[in-house]
Design a protein around this motif. Structure first.
Motif, PDB file in Angstrom:
ATOM      1  N   GLU A  75       0.890  -1.155  -0.173  1.00 49.33           N
ATOM      2  CA  GLU A  75      -0.076  -0.117  -0.035  1.00 49.33           C
ATOM      3  C   GLU A  75       0.956   1.144   0.014  1.00 49.33           C
ATOM      4  O   GLU A  75       1.922   1.410   0.767  1.00 49.33           O
ATOM      5  N   ARG A 131       0.899   5.878  -1.697  1.00 47.97           N
ATOM      6  CA  ARG A 131      -0.265   6.867  -1.983  1.00 47.97           C
ATOM      7  C   ARG A 131       0.715   7.464  -3.374  1.00 47.97           C
ATOM      8  O   ARG A 131       1.644   7.614  -3.349  1.00 47.97           O
ATOM      9  N   ASP A 189      -4.888   6.502  -2.584  1.00 48.24           N
ATOM     10  CA  ASP A 189      -4.439   5.407  -1.594  1.00 48.24           C
ATOM     11  C   ASP A 189      -4.523   4.262  -2.636  1.00 48.24           C
ATOM     12  O   ASP A 189      -5.793   3.756  -3.140  1.00 48.24           O
ATOM     13  N   GLY A 212      -8.753   3.511  -1.810  1.00 50.58           N
ATOM     14  CA  GLY A 212      -9.071   4.603  -0.830  1.00 50.58           C
ATOM     15  C   GLY A 212     -10.466   4.704  -0.183  1.00 50.58           C
ATOM     16  O   GLY A 212     -10.564   4.957   0.741  1.00 50.58           O
TER      17      GLY A 212
END
Length: 405
Positions: free
Chosen positions: A150, A152, A162, A188
Motif C-alpha cells: 500500500e 499513495r 491510496d 481509498g
C-alpha cells in the motif's frame, strides 16, 4: 515456463483445428492421451517434443512456422484483450522505470492517458528511488515479487490516491532484467470506510462501557434492597452482561478488520487449543458432557482469533441444547490442513443461524441472535478456511471448520 508452454500447446490445438490440420491435431491428441498418467511437467515436455516433430514432418517448415505464428498471435490477442478490459491498472515498465504499456484501467486510476504516460518515468531508480513505488524496481531486479503493497500515488488532478499494488520482474531468455509489470487498484474508499467504522466502533464501545458502569452501580444499590434471587434484578444483570459481551465482540471485529489476513495468521497445535478451550467451558457448564477426539501433533494455520471462534461454537453447542447437552469436539488431519468439528445433540441450528455460517454473501435478510456466529464466519474466512454445517449421529448439528496446514 511450464505454464506458458502449456498455453502455447493449447493454442496450437485450436489453430490446427481451425486451419484444417486434423491429422496433425490428432497426433498431438494421441500423445496427450498416452501420457495422461504422467506428471504435468513430463506431459508438457512430451507434447512439446511431439509438437516439433508434427510441425516438421506433417506440415513442413514453412506451413509449420505459419501455424506457430498464428498460435502466438492468438495468445497475444487474448493477452491484449485481458489487459484492456481489466478493471485495474496494469503497467509495464522497462529496466529504467519508463512506461512501456499503460492500459485503460491505469488511465482511469491515475488520470493520465496512454499517450501522456508512454515513455514517462513511473518508477524511480537508483539513489532517487523515493517516489510512491520507492525502491521497488531495485527489489524486482534482485528477483523479489511484491504483493499487496500500500502506498499513495498522485492523480493527474493533484490529489493523492491510496493504492495497493503487486509487481513482478520481467526477464529475457538469458535471465537478464528487462523491466517489470505493476498491477494497482484503488483502496481509498475502503480505507475511508474502515476509518469511519473504526471511529464509530470506538466511540460506541466507550459510551456503552461508561453507561453500563453507571447502570450497574445503580442496579447494585437497588439489588441491596431486594431479596436474593430476585428475577427482575437477575434479568437486568443478564442484559447488562450481554451488552458488555457485545462490546467485546465489537472490539474483536475491529481487531479482525485492522489486521491483514496473512499477517494475522499463526500456527496452532489443535489438540492443545481444543483441550484448553473445552476445559474452560466444562467448568462453566457443569451440566454439559464434553468429549474430545483430538490426536496430538495436528497443526493448522489460522487467524490469531481462532480460539475466540472455537469459543463461540462451543458456547452455541453448550447453551442452546438444554437441559443436559452433549458436545463432542473432533480434530482430524487432512492432506493440506486439518478439520475441527463441534457436534451437539440439540435441536439443530435454525435456518437463519445456519445461513450466517454458510451463505456466500451477507444480506440484511440474514439475521442472527448475536454477533458470535458472524465472528466465527469472519475469523474462518480471515484464516483462509471454510465452514460446513451438517447433521450428525447425535441427532443435532455438526459445524466443521476446515483449516490450512
Amino acid at each position: 515456463m511450464r505454464r506458458q508452454e502449456e498455453q502455447l500447446v493449447g493454442a496450437l490445438f485450436d489453430v490446427l483445428e481451425a486451419e484444417g490440420h486434423g491429422e496433425a491435431r490428432q497426433r498431438l491428441l494421441d500423445a496427450y492421451e498416452s501420457g495422461a498418467s504422467e506428471g504435468r511437467d513430463e506431459l508438457i515436455e512430451r507434447l512439446i517434443t511431439e509438437l516439433v516433430a508434427v510441425l516438421n514432418e506433417q506440415l513442413g517448415p514453412r506451413e509449420g512456422a505459419a501455424v506457430l505464428t498464428d498460435a502466438i498471435e492468438f495468445l497475444f490477442d487474448r493477452l491484449v484483450s485481458v489487459v484492456e478490459v481489466a478493471p485495474i491498472a496494469i503497467v509495464v515498465v522497462d529496466a529504467d522505470g519508463a512506461v512501456q504499456l499503460w492500459n485503460a484501467g491505469a488511465e482511469r486510476l491515475f488520470g493520465w492517458s496512454e499517450a501522456d504516460a508512454l515513455g514517462g518515468r513511473l518508477v524511480a531508480t537508483g539513489s532517487d528511488a523515493t517516489g510512491p513505488f520507492g525502491d521497488s524496481l531495485s527489489r524486482l531486479r534482485r528477483g523479489d515479487r511484491l504483493t499487496g503493497v500500500e502506498t499513495r500515488h498522485p492523480h493527474r488532478d493533484g490529489s493523492l490516491l491510496d493504492i495497493r499494488y503487486w509487481a513482478a520482474p520481467l526477464r529475457d531468455g538469458d535471465g537478464g532484467f528487462t523491466g517489470a509489470t505493476y498491477v494497482a487498484t484503488d483502496v481509498g474508499e475502503r480505507k475511508r470506510r474502515e476509518q469511519r467504522l473504526t471511529v464509530l466502533n470506538r466511540v460506541l464501545r466507550h459510551n456503552i462501557r461508561n453507561d453500563v458502569n453507571v447502570v450497574t452501580g445503580h442496579l447494585e444499590a437497588l439489588a441491596a434492597e431486594r431479596p436474593d434471587g430476585d428475577p427482575h434484578v437477575e434479568a437486568m444483570e443478564r442484559r447488562l452482561s450481554g451488552i458488555v459481551d457485545l462490546s467485546d465482540a465489537a472490539r474483536r471485529v475491529e481487531r479482525l478488520q485492522a489486521s491483514d489476513d496473512e499477517a494475522g495468521r499463526r500456527a496452532f497445535e489443535l489438540s492443545e487449543l481444543v483441550a484448553d478451550r473445552v476445559e474452560e467451558f466444562a467448568a462453566a457448564h457443569p451440566d454439559a458432557a464434553f468429549d474430545i477426539d483430538a490426536p496430538d501433533g495436528v497443526e493448522a494455520v489460522a487467524h490469531e482469533l481462532l480460539p475466540y471462534a472455537l469459543d463461540n461454537l462451543l458456547e452455541n453447542a453448550a447453551e442452546h441444547c438444554a437441559p443436559s447437552p452433549r458436545v463432542r469436539v473432533t480434530v482430524r488431519a487432512e492432506r493440506d490442513g486439518a478439520l475441527v468439528t463441534v457436534d451437539d445433540d440439540g435441536p439443530g441450528l435454525p435456518t437463519h443461524e445456519r445461513e450466517v455460517l454458510t451463505r456466500a454473501d451477507e444480506t440484511q435478510l440474514t439475521h442472527s441472535t448475536g454477533v458470535g456466529l458472524w465472528l466465527v464466519r469472519w475469523i474462518v474466512r480471515a484464516s483462509g478456511g471454510e465452514l460446513r454445517v451438517d447433521g450428525n449421529d447425535l441427532g443435532g448439528t455438526a459445524v466443521t471448520v476446515a483449516l490450512r496446514g
